[in-house]
Write an enzyme that holds these catalytic residues in place. Sequence first.
Site, PDB file in Angstrom:
ATOM      1  N   GLY A 256       0.817  -1.207   0.000  1.00  0.00           N
ATOM      2  CA  GLY A 256       0.000   0.000   0.000  1.00  0.00           C
ATOM      3  C   GLY A 256       0.847   1.253   0.000  1.00  0.00           C
ATOM      4  O   GLY A 256       1.962   1.273  -0.529  1.00  0.00           O
ATOM      5  N   SER A 257       0.349   2.289   0.637  1.00  0.00           N
ATOM      6  CA  SER A 257       0.993   3.599   0.605  1.00  0.00           C
ATOM      7  C   SER A 257       1.984   3.763   1.762  1.00  0.00           C
ATOM      8  O   SER A 257       1.861   3.094   2.795  1.00  0.00           O
ATOM      9  CB  SER A 257      -0.068   4.701   0.694  1.00  0.00           C
ATOM     10  OG  SER A 257      -0.675   4.674   1.982  1.00  0.00           O
TER      11      SER A 257
ATOM     12  N   VAL B  92       0.201   4.687   5.227  1.00  0.00           N
ATOM     13  CA  VAL B  92      -0.396   3.557   5.940  1.00  0.00           C
ATOM     14  C   VAL B  92       0.692   2.593   6.404  1.00  0.00           C
ATOM     15  O   VAL B  92       0.588   1.984   7.475  1.00  0.00           O
ATOM     16  CB  VAL B  92      -1.421   2.829   5.056  1.00  0.00           C
ATOM     17  CG1 VAL B  92      -2.032   1.644   5.785  1.00  0.00           C
ATOM     18  CG2 VAL B  92      -2.518   3.804   4.614  1.00  0.00           C
ATOM     19  N   GLY B  93       1.770   2.482   5.619  1.00  0.00           N
ATOM     20  CA  GLY B  93       2.876   1.624   6.015  1.00  0.00           C
ATOM     21  C   GLY B  93       3.477   2.033   7.349  1.00  0.00           C
ATOM     22  O   GLY B  93       3.833   1.188   8.177  1.00  0.00           O
TER      23      GLY B  93
ATOM     24  N   GLU C 293       5.665  -3.179   1.097  1.00  0.00           N
ATOM     25  CA  GLU C 293       5.849  -2.814  -0.315  1.00  0.00           C
ATOM     26  C   GLU C 293       4.970  -1.596  -0.544  1.00  0.00           C
ATOM     27  O   GLU C 293       3.752  -1.691  -0.608  1.00  0.00           O
ATOM     28  CB  GLU C 293       5.439  -3.990  -1.203  1.00  0.00           C
ATOM     29  CG  GLU C 293       6.035  -3.907  -2.613  1.00  0.00           C
ATOM     30  CD  GLU C 293       5.240  -3.015  -3.542  1.00  0.00           C
ATOM     31  OE1 GLU C 293       5.618  -1.823  -3.679  1.00  0.00           O
ATOM     32  OE2 GLU C 293       4.266  -3.485  -4.120  1.00  0.00           O
TER      33      GLU C 293
ATOM     34  N   CYS D 253      -1.480   0.441 -11.439  1.00  0.00           N
ATOM     35  CA  CYS D 253      -0.137   0.024 -11.071  1.00  0.00           C
ATOM     36  C   CYS D 253       0.790   1.223 -11.146  1.00  0.00           C
ATOM     37  O   CYS D 253       0.656   2.072 -12.015  1.00  0.00           O
ATOM     38  CB  CYS D 253       0.358  -1.083 -12.008  1.00  0.00           C
ATOM     39  SG  CYS D 253       2.034  -1.633 -11.646  1.00  0.00           S
TER      40      CYS D 253
END
Length: 595
Positions: free
Chosen positions: A275-276, A279-280, A297, A331
């Site tokens: 994700g982003s 949020v990571g 990732e 993507c």
Amino acid sequence: MVFWWPFLILGVAFAICRLVLWLIPPNVPSIEVDASDVLEDASHAKDNSYIYIPSKAKQVQKDKVQCYEPATMKYLGFFPALTSEEVKEHVAQARKAQKIWAKSTFRQRRQFLRILLKYIIEHQAVICEVSSRDTGKTMVDASLGEIMTTCEKITWLLAEGEKWLKPEYRSAGRSMLHKRAKVEFLPLGVIGAIISWNYPFHNIFNPMLAAIFSGNGVVIKVSEHSSWSGCFYFRIIQAALAAVGAPENLVHIITGFEESGQALVSSVDKIIFVGSPGVGRMIMQKASETLIPVTLELGGKDAFIVCEDVDLSHVVQIALRGALQSSGQNCAGAERFYVHSDIYPAFVAQIGKLVKSVTAGPPLSGKYDMGAICMQEHADKLQNLVNDALEKGAEIVGRGSFGNLGEHVVDQFFPPTVIVNVNHTMKLMQEEAFGPIIPIMKFDTDEEVIKLANDSDYGLGCAVFSGNRKRAVSIASQIHCGVAAINDFASNYMCQSLPFGGVKHSGFGRFAGVEGLRACCLVKSVVEDRWWPYIKTKIPKPLQYPISENCFEFQELLVEVLYGQNVWDRARALVGVLKIISDRNLTSPGVKRRS
């Protein structure tokens, strides 16, 4: 010749037997998965056939995940947004099942993979149609990004997975010559995965396959933007697990929002997040409370570098596929294009002309090159990035067109756009666009383009094109990223033996490959006696309690025996060690110490 003749016959016979076994297809049972309710031509009940207009305000209803087709706004239904307690119950069920599955054989696990592979190959159209309906991508993009990558991963696991999970023997070193050292790869327990919406099929199967094959249970939270397809794909997994006699509840698919994700992180033994970066960071913070391993990732801003000595028409086709991969908006793909100034005008002209021929539309309504944007309001973000670039001097030289979108389109489409005269002061060259925008910047030297490519907070991948392979390799080796393709784009992901992941704001840790498979394991170091019970560890007399006065001198000599710089020093030290061992009362090693 007489001596070698029997060996030649045996070799030929062995080769023939291997060939015959290879030609005999394995006995793989088929599974039945009900797809009658997910196909485009399936009948719709009156209450779920209307056009769904999502609110642009922040979603208030948090007990349901509403699902709709981004290309047509057709309502697909809803799934529950699970509470923390419900998520923890799912993890608890998976944990019980995992204790049984951990004892399964690799033969059983391989059969599970073969059943999945057979179903995928025989039902490609169904899988791609479900992905297309839920994310807006075209059938071809779904096949490339969902089917092929998943089949490749399964094939690699079948061929090499067991080899990389067997105990691996290592050198025991000089001081432990009498020992045998090995690394064991044991299941961690329950793997949690929080996945993005851009590849709903592959993003489920990617962590699930690695987790299950390594003996774990797995609980996967699908994105609220692709929950409908994820819950259908879960049926395939359930049917395959049942076919091999796996315990119930080994795999779970859960739906929900932030609360569900946070509960999952706090309950599992490892978390994989796609994700982003924002949020990571939240995932890492939550994972720190229970100190579980994390793989992140987080997207990228991949550089696509084109030197002046390339086959231009060939590279332009690859560049457009890279920019519009999975309908462009689904993507990160190639997001920054650097073209040598000698071919810059020709490159811009060719790709601009090609982009103008690209048509977007509802992917199941016609043969469109592009589909819809999955995420609500993402078109506004893309337009803001374009506007910022235009205000700072950039220029649009080519845009695609729209097909028959219908009367109820709600800002779910964005035309592929080629922009020139860009620079790194523009947000478009620094922020992840995740859309079909092709910003092209010129460069004059290899040193310049390397500096430009590294001028980013992201570090996922890069692609370098040059007629001189050594030159392309040299450029790629100096770009700080986790994935590099030489004279190609995104080919790394089709090599499932390779790890995948990035650096900087693109995250850390790896999935896929040996590294990703073993990342689902407890890596345990084991040392045992090599010639038990004949040779055992025995503490030398000078080191036994109560220790002797010359014990430190003995230890000094022992270190020199094992690690001395040359054989003569080690031999002299060995004489001293033997003297001390032979005489417990000796206070001096009797060897002149070197200064």
